[in-house]
Design an enzyme around this catalytic site. Sequence first.
Site, short mmCIF file in Angstrom:
data_model
loop_
_atom_site.label_atom_id
_atom_site.label_comp_id
_atom_site.label_asym_id
_atom_site.label_seq_id
_atom_site.Cartn_x
_atom_site.Cartn_y
_atom_site.Cartn_z
N ASN A 109 3.46 -18.49 11.13
CA ASN A 109 3.04 -18.60 9.72
C ASN A 109 1.54 -18.77 9.56
OD1 ASN A 109 5.75 -18.50 9.37
ND2 ASN A 109 6.01 -20.62 8.67
N HIS A 155 -16.81 7.72 -28.15
CA HIS A 155 -15.56 8.36 -28.61
C HIS A 155 -15.44 9.80 -28.09
CE1 HIS A 155 -15.59 5.11 -31.67
NE2 HIS A 155 -16.87 5.40 -31.76
N SER A 276 -6.48 28.55 -7.32
CA SER A 276 -5.08 28.62 -7.73
C SER A 276 -4.40 29.71 -6.91
CB SER A 276 -5.00 28.95 -9.22
OG SER A 276 -3.78 29.60 -9.51
N LYS A 282 -9.55 30.49 -11.17
CA LYS A 282 -9.51 29.02 -11.23
C LYS A 282 -10.32 28.34 -10.14
CE LYS A 282 -7.31 26.66 -13.60
NZ LYS A 282 -5.88 26.41 -13.60
N ASN A 284 -10.34 24.46 -9.24
CA ASN A 284 -9.72 23.20 -9.65
C ASN A 284 -10.36 21.99 -8.97
OD1 ASN A 284 -7.92 24.71 -11.19
ND2 ASN A 284 -6.50 24.94 -9.47
N GLU A 289 -9.44 14.78 -9.20
CA GLU A 289 -8.14 14.43 -9.78
C GLU A 289 -7.37 13.48 -8.86
OE1 GLU A 289 -7.03 18.41 -12.33
OE2 GLU A 289 -6.92 18.51 -10.16
N TYR A 316 5.62 -21.05 3.37
CA TYR A 316 5.81 -19.65 3.76
C TYR A 316 7.20 -19.15 3.35
CZ TYR A 316 6.39 -15.44 6.57
OH TYR A 316 6.63 -14.14 6.97
N LYS A 324 1.28 -6.77 3.63
CA LYS A 324 0.39 -5.91 4.42
C LYS A 324 0.45 -4.44 4.03
CE LYS A 324 1.21 -9.21 7.83
NZ LYS A 324 2.33 -9.63 6.96
N1 ARG Z 1 5.91 -10.94 10.46
C1 ARG Z 1 5.74 -12.13 9.72
C2 ARG Z 1 4.83 -11.89 8.50
O1 ARG Z 1 4.21 -10.89 8.46
C3 ARG Z 1 5.16 -13.20 10.57
C4 ARG Z 1 5.52 -14.59 10.15
C5 ARG Z 1 6.95 -14.84 10.41
N2 ARG Z 1 7.29 -16.20 10.27
C6 ARG Z 1 8.54 -16.61 10.12
N3 ARG Z 1 8.75 -17.83 10.05
N4 ARG Z 1 9.53 -15.77 10.03
O2 ARG Z 1 4.76 -12.67 7.59
#
Ligand code: ARG
Length: 456
Positions: A109, A155, A276, A282, A284, A289, A316, A324
């Site tokens: 954690n 505007h 295109s 065209k 583009n 975009e 946690y 992530k």
């Molecule tokens: N893979 C977990 C995360 O990204 C790591 C921490 C996991 N901890 C746990 N007590 N399960 O958060």
Amino acid sequence: MKLWSGMLDGSLDKDAEIFNSSIKIDKRLVFDDITGSIAHVKMLGKQGIIGEDEADKIIKGLNKIEEKLKAKTLEIDMACEDIHTFVEGALISEIGEVGKKMHTARSRNDQVTTDLKLYIKKEGLEIINYLKIYSKSLTNLAKNHTETIMPGYTHLQAAQPVSFAHHLMAYAFMNLRDISRMEACIKRLNELPLGACALAGTTYDIDRDFVANDLGFERVMGNSMDAVSDRDYVMDLASVLSIIAAHLSRLSEELIIWSSPAYKFIEIDDKFITGSSIMPQKKNPDMAELIRGKSARIIGNMNQAFVMMKALPLSYAKDMQEDKEFIFDSIDTIKISLKIMAGQIKSLSVNKEKMLEACKVGFLNATDLADYLVKKQVAFRDAHHIAARLVKYAIERNIALEDLDLETYKKESDLFQEDVYEAIDLKTCLKNRKSQGGPAPEEVLRQIAYVEGKIS
Ligand code: ARG
């Protein structure tokens, strides 16, 4: 074999195993995980929590794993639950039993959030670099266009004359704020979570300040429950990146409009446009975009960060493992977007005549016409009415204000003299707007110098 298979038998339902695994995403933290572990183990050895010789062996083993990964003689085992599990397993394979001591006085954690902070610190600095390169592309182009007159809009209606440089520099100033937000974000996250352990600290005599110092954090996080629960820095970064993305998206929108056949103010270099498959004429602006389109993803990722966190009880929870995928996506997407935008700006062709033409048909000097009378002591409101009548007259005849003869002017006010033509000449209009921050060439040159000073 799971890290936690001591009490449980470690055999997860097949789908649950896939569902639980994060290695596909967190594998990019591998070197940060090793860096964090090395600092941790140094501290364990120094404090006598494990033997100095044991710490040495573990550190050598971790260095070896890093080397092997870089030399590609070791591959990340995608069957592992997460990157922390992989590194610990690889260490034990590398150096044997003593490797099992590495995880003393920590938890995944506090480990995972330390890894993520280390990663974001590096990426944040890189993003600042990208922002500066993009900014330089703006100031470089602006330098050549301080006298390139174009309509300034409100505007999306042509309003008053500005220069192309002035318009570009608006984005350079946004960029300065983006850089400062990014710097502040990095500064705020620069506190060490490691040593919070699972949530409640530890009974071992650890030295968190030593680890903080070793890893380049300014200080340790002051509360162990906060340390493992905190993803403010993910929300913070997701927000900072969203603002950058919004800025890039606005400029993309303008590039798209300016390069459209109706405007033709600019041409985006062929390197950044596509044709295109069926319409040969065209061109583009796909990259612009896409930058606009991808900003939606970055802003969506910010939303995900907030929704994920907003109702989690301390401390946690596995929900946080989801942090992530989207933050990595935002980081990757902003980097490529900044790079492509800088490339587009650098290679842009500017059609000065079209910009000037748009000013003429748009009566952009109407305010200056009113100002001319104000300078001759007419009250602004009256001057505005007179100018409006002249604009109406010119519209009806489909001509520009500068093409009306003096007699017509005099019919509206005998204060009009030959010098009115000089006063409403677009060049004069631009030159006279030299109030601080305004579009006069000398003032924009000052803005360019200011921004360049900030990013060098
Ligand atoms: N893979 C977990 C995360 O990204 C790591 C921490 C996991 N901890 C746990 N007590 N399960 O958060």
